[in-house]
Design a protein around this motif. Structure first.
Motif, PDB file in Angstrom:
ATOM      1  N   VAL A  62      46.025  43.281  58.978  1.00 39.06           N
ATOM      2  CA  VAL A  62      45.007  43.963  59.636  1.00 39.06           C
ATOM      3  C   VAL A  62      43.905  43.094  59.856  1.00 39.06           C
ATOM      4  CG1 VAL A  62      42.912  45.483  59.462  1.00 39.06           C
ATOM      5  CG2 VAL A  62      45.308  46.309  58.601  1.00 39.06           C
ATOM      6  N   LEU A  63      43.092  42.892  61.251  1.00 41.70           N
ATOM      7  CA  LEU A  63      42.230  41.732  61.486  1.00 41.70           C
ATOM      8  C   LEU A  63      40.904  42.572  61.586  1.00 41.70           C
ATOM      9  CD1 LEU A  63      41.662  38.868  61.935  1.00 41.70           C
ATOM     10  CD2 LEU A  63      41.705  39.712  64.645  1.00 41.70           C
ATOM     11  N   LYS A  64      39.855  42.212  60.778  1.00 35.86           N
ATOM     12  CA  LYS A  64      38.565  43.035  60.653  1.00 35.86           C
ATOM     13  C   LYS A  64      37.777  42.166  61.498  1.00 35.86           C
ATOM     14  CE  LYS A  64      37.210  45.796  57.567  1.00 35.86           C
ATOM     15  NZ  LYS A  64      36.773  46.278  56.402  1.00 35.86           N
ATOM     16  N   THR A  65      36.826  42.728  62.410  1.00 36.88           N
ATOM     17  CA  THR A  65      36.174  41.849  63.511  1.00 36.88           C
ATOM     18  C   THR A  65      35.027  42.652  63.502  1.00 36.88           C
ATOM     19  OG1 THR A  65      36.637  43.103  65.438  1.00 36.88           O
ATOM     20  CG2 THR A  65      38.080  41.064  64.885  1.00 36.88           C
ATOM     21  N   PRO A  66      33.635  42.197  63.833  1.00 39.69           N
ATOM     22  CA  PRO A  66      32.386  42.989  64.156  1.00 39.69           C
ATOM     23  C   PRO A  66      32.663  44.256  65.229  1.00 39.69           C
ATOM     24  CG  PRO A  66      32.121  40.800  64.105  1.00 39.69           C
ATOM     25  CD  PRO A  66      33.434  40.866  64.450  1.00 39.69           C
ATOM     26  N   GLN A  67      33.654  43.751  66.065  1.00 41.42           N
ATOM     27  CA  GLN A  67      33.950  45.078  67.026  1.00 41.42           C
ATOM     28  C   GLN A  67      34.635  46.121  66.524  1.00 41.42           C
ATOM     29  OE1 GLN A  67      34.460  41.733  67.709  1.00 41.42           O
ATOM     30  NE2 GLN A  67      32.473  41.796  68.784  1.00 41.42           N
ATOM     31  N   GLY A  68      35.544  45.821  65.444  1.00 40.37           N
ATOM     32  CA  GLY A  68      36.307  46.883  64.925  1.00 40.37           C
ATOM     33  C   GLY A  68      37.559  46.385  64.264  1.00 40.37           C
ATOM     34  N   SER A  69      38.515  46.902  63.866  1.00 37.08           N
ATOM     35  CA  SER A  69      39.646  46.548  62.964  1.00 37.08           C
ATOM     36  C   SER A  69      41.134  46.674  64.068  1.00 37.08           C
ATOM     37  CB  SER A  69      40.038  47.250  61.879  1.00 37.08           C
ATOM     38  OG  SER A  69      39.065  47.127  60.813  1.00 37.08           O
ATOM     39  N   TRP A  70      41.708  45.666  63.783  1.00 39.81           N
ATOM     40  CA  TRP A  70      43.060  45.467  64.753  1.00 39.81           C
ATOM     41  C   TRP A  70      44.140  45.981  63.620  1.00 39.81           C
ATOM     42  CZ3 TRP A  70      42.611  45.300  70.031  1.00 39.81           C
ATOM     43  CH2 TRP A  70      41.274  44.868  70.451  1.00 39.81           C
ATOM     44  N   PHE A  71      45.094  46.902  63.922  1.00 41.96           N
ATOM     45  CA  PHE A  71      46.288  46.971  62.904  1.00 41.96           C
ATOM     46  C   PHE A  71      47.769  46.413  63.652  1.00 41.96           C
ATOM     47  CE2 PHE A  71      44.108  51.430  62.284  1.00 41.96           C
ATOM     48  CZ  PHE A  71      43.247  50.584  61.367  1.00 41.96           C
ATOM     49  N   GLY A  72      48.229  45.611  62.906  1.00 35.73           N
ATOM     50  CA  GLY A  72      49.666  45.065  63.219  1.00 35.73           C
ATOM     51  C   GLY A  72      49.555  43.837  63.874  1.00 35.73           C
ATOM     52  N   ALA A  73      50.639  42.940  63.621  1.00 40.21           N
ATOM     53  CA  ALA A  73      50.639  41.547  64.057  1.00 40.21           C
ATOM     54  C   ALA A  73      50.536  41.355  65.486  1.00 40.21           C
ATOM     55  CB  ALA A  73      52.142  40.797  63.478  1.00 40.21           C
ATOM     56  N   LEU A  74      51.192  42.232  66.303  1.00 46.89           N
ATOM     57  CA  LEU A  74      50.843  41.744  67.990  1.00 46.89           C
ATOM     58  C   LEU A  74      49.696  42.207  68.268  1.00 46.89           C
ATOM     59  CD1 LEU A  74      52.189  41.203  70.510  1.00 46.89           C
ATOM     60  CD2 LEU A  74      52.973  43.466  70.805  1.00 46.89           C
ATOM     61  N   ASN A  75      48.845  43.327  67.946  1.00 47.86           N
ATOM     62  CA  ASN A  75      47.416  43.611  68.248  1.00 47.86           C
ATOM     63  C   ASN A  75      46.627  42.482  67.657  1.00 47.86           C
ATOM     64  OD1 ASN A  75      47.658  45.851  69.509  1.00 47.86           O
ATOM     65  ND2 ASN A  75      47.627  47.145  67.748  1.00 47.86           N
ATOM     66  N   ILE A  76      46.868  41.946  66.542  1.00 43.85           N
ATOM     67  CA  ILE A  76      45.888  40.813  65.972  1.00 43.85           C
ATOM     68  C   ILE A  76      46.344  39.533  66.922  1.00 43.85           C
ATOM     69  CG2 ILE A  76      45.732  39.329  63.975  1.00 43.85           C
ATOM     70  CD1 ILE A  76      46.590  41.559  62.407  1.00 43.85           C
ATOM     71  N   CYS A  77      47.530  39.263  67.155  1.00 41.56           N
ATOM     72  CA  CYS A  77      47.620  37.997  67.924  1.00 41.56           C
ATOM     73  C   CYS A  77      47.173  38.092  69.347  1.00 41.56           C
ATOM     74  CB  CYS A  77      49.015  37.477  67.992  1.00 41.56           C
ATOM     75  SG  CYS A  77      50.026  37.304  66.477  1.00 41.56           S
ATOM     76  N   ARG A  78      47.054  39.174  69.762  1.00 45.33           N
ATOM     77  CA  ARG A  78      46.319  39.451  71.202  1.00 45.33           C
ATOM     78  C   ARG A  78      44.769  39.074  71.058  1.00 45.33           C
ATOM     79  NH1 ARG A  78      50.061  41.438  74.977  1.00 45.33           N
ATOM     80  NH2 ARG A  78      51.804  42.990  74.126  1.00 45.33           N
ATOM     81  N   GLU A  79      44.122  39.711  70.004  1.00 44.70           N
ATOM     82  CA  GLU A  79      42.777  39.499  69.625  1.00 44.70           C
ATOM     83  C   GLU A  79      42.605  38.093  69.224  1.00 44.70           C
ATOM     84  OE1 GLU A  79      38.817  40.278  69.103  1.00 44.70           O
ATOM     85  OE2 GLU A  79      40.085  41.085  70.583  1.00 44.70           O
ATOM     86  N   LEU A  80      43.297  37.550  68.734  1.00 43.45           N
ATOM     87  CA  LEU A  80      42.954  36.034  68.301  1.00 43.45           C
ATOM     88  C   LEU A  80      43.120  35.359  69.747  1.00 43.45           C
ATOM     89  CD1 LEU A  80      45.279  35.684  64.920  1.00 43.45           C
ATOM     90  CD2 LEU A  80      42.857  35.488  65.220  1.00 43.45           C
ATOM     91  N   TRP A  81      43.915  35.566  70.349  1.00 34.73           N
ATOM     92  CA  TRP A  81      44.133  34.791  71.914  1.00 34.73           C
ATOM     93  C   TRP A  81      42.794  35.023  72.459  1.00 34.73           C
ATOM     94  CZ3 TRP A  81      43.790  35.909  76.925  1.00 34.73           C
ATOM     95  CH2 TRP A  81      44.288  34.913  77.975  1.00 34.73           C
ATOM     96  N   ARG A  82      42.218  36.305  72.735  1.00 34.88           N
ATOM     97  CA  ARG A  82      40.933  36.638  73.366  1.00 34.88           C
ATOM     98  C   ARG A  82      39.830  35.580  72.572  1.00 34.88           C
ATOM     99  NH1 ARG A  82      43.601  41.943  73.826  1.00 34.88           N
ATOM    100  NH2 ARG A  82      42.795  42.311  71.660  1.00 34.88           N
ATOM    101  N   ARG A  83      39.636  35.498  71.460  1.00 37.34           N
ATOM    102  CA  ARG A  83      38.719  34.901  70.865  1.00 37.34           C
ATOM    103  C   ARG A  83      38.777  33.432  70.806  1.00 37.34           C
ATOM    104  NH1 ARG A  83      35.528  37.400  66.755  1.00 37.34           N
ATOM    105  NH2 ARG A  83      35.855  39.383  66.783  1.00 37.34           N
ATOM    106  N   SER A  84      40.217  32.673  71.344  1.00 36.43           N
ATOM    107  CA  SER A  84      40.347  31.327  71.355  1.00 36.43           C
ATOM    108  C   SER A  84      39.614  30.761  72.462  1.00 36.43           C
ATOM    109  CB  SER A  84      41.867  30.991  71.347  1.00 36.43           C
ATOM    110  OG  SER A  84      42.086  29.860  71.649  1.00 36.43           O
ATOM    111  N   SER A  85      39.148  29.455  72.380  1.00 36.38           N
ATOM    112  CA  SER A  85      38.407  28.888  73.325  1.00 36.38           C
ATOM    113  C   SER A  85      39.369  28.269  74.182  1.00 36.38           C
ATOM    114  CB  SER A  85      37.405  27.924  72.911  1.00 36.38           C
ATOM    115  OG  SER A  85      38.156  26.933  72.003  1.00 36.38           O
ATOM    116  N   SER A  86      40.577  27.841  73.743  1.00 35.26           N
ATOM    117  CA  SER A  86      41.507  27.043  74.403  1.00 35.26           C
ATOM    118  C   SER A  86      42.434  27.954  75.340  1.00 35.26           C
ATOM    119  CB  SER A  86      42.515  26.421  73.378  1.00 35.26           C
ATOM    120  OG  SER A  86      43.193  27.281  72.436  1.00 35.26           O
ATOM    121  N   ARG A  87      42.725  29.131  75.058  1.00 29.41           N
ATOM    122  CA  ARG A  87      43.509  29.919  75.788  1.00 29.41           C
ATOM    123  C   ARG A  87      44.846  29.419  76.278  1.00 29.41           C
ATOM    124  NH1 ARG A  87      40.579  34.525  78.010  1.00 29.41           N
ATOM    125  NH2 ARG A  87      39.011  35.036  76.158  1.00 29.41           N
ATOM    126  N   PRO A  88      45.641  28.897  75.349  1.00 26.85           N
ATOM    127  CA  PRO A  88      46.904  28.355  75.755  1.00 26.85           C
ATOM    128  C   PRO A  88      47.857  29.465  76.555  1.00 26.85           C
ATOM    129  CG  PRO A  88      46.900  28.988  73.244  1.00 26.85           C
ATOM    130  CD  PRO A  88      45.569  29.356  73.988  1.00 26.85           C
TER     131      PRO A  88
END
Length: 214
Positions: A62-88
């Motif tokens: 689970v990934l807890k962020t100020p906007q809410g929690s993300w359940f599951g690996a795929l959801n988390i990976c998408r949110e991490l990508w959105r938070r990334s400054s490099s956006r590979p």
């Protein structure tokens, strides 16, 4: 314009270092350069959703962020990508538009889920000789055989311009976790072993080894 304070707050990844689903998220965080803290779930037999970051399914990560929690690996990976400054350039499951790729992703995730059930059944004291246990092991062996047989075709069909793919990360985590948890020996899977040896050269793999949290 400066970012809002909540946007700068570090997300918290909740999981276990011995979990292959958690490692998927940790690899993505490392690849994307997203700073975060890590919170270990100590008791996987707990029935309290709060011990799993509020996930009612009682699962990690689970990934807890100020906007809410993300359940599951795929959801988390998408949110991490959105938070990334490099956006590979990431190849996501919806980009797998040919059968061999789509089927590979499906079987990798099914294999991971089956492995979790086998591990947790053993922890819970279930019999290895039950019909259900035997069927699950057969399912896992069949799926791994398919992945081994099609490994070269799968890797060749992935978009060549990718920087990272969800399929490769999940495949790596699956194969190496089978050995780590002694669920299934992987030495016979020559193509999958070769892939893992190559993929393990990435810095993100070196930074996120499987281990049992103390």
């Amino acid at each position: 314009m400066s970012a809002a304070p909540e946007a700068l707050e570090r997300p918290v990844l909740i999981g276990r270092s011995s979990s292959h689903f958690t490692r998927i998220a940790r690899i993505f965080a490392a690849e994307l350069g997203v700073d975060h803290s890590f919170q270990v779930v100590r008791d996987l037999m707990s029935s309290n959703p709060e011990d799993y970051g509020g996930n009612p399914a009682l699962r990690i990560p689970v990934l807890k962020t100020p906007q809410g929690s993300w359940f599951g690996a795929l959801n988390i990976c998408r949110e991490l990508w959105r938070r990334s400054s490099s956006r590979p350039r990431v190849s996501w499951p919806e980009d797998l538009d040919v059968p061999v790729l789509a089927n590979a992703q499906e079987l990798v995730l099914q294999s991971m889920a089956t492995e979790v059930t086998l591990v947790m059944s053993k922890v819970g004291g279930a019999s290895d000789s039950s019909a259900h246990h035997t069927k699950m092991r057969t399912q896992l062996i069949n799926m791994m055989a398919w992945l081994e047989q099609n490994a070269q075709a799968v890797l060749a069909a992935l978009p060549p311009q990718r920087d990272l793919s969800f399929l490769e990360v999940t495949l790596y985590c699956l194969v190496t976790h089978l050995e780590f948890r002694e669920v299934l020996p992987t030495a016979p899977y020559v193509e999958l072993t070769r892939f893992c040896q190559q993929f393990a050269k990435r810095a993100s793999i070196q930074e996120t080894p499987f281990r049992f949290d103390t």
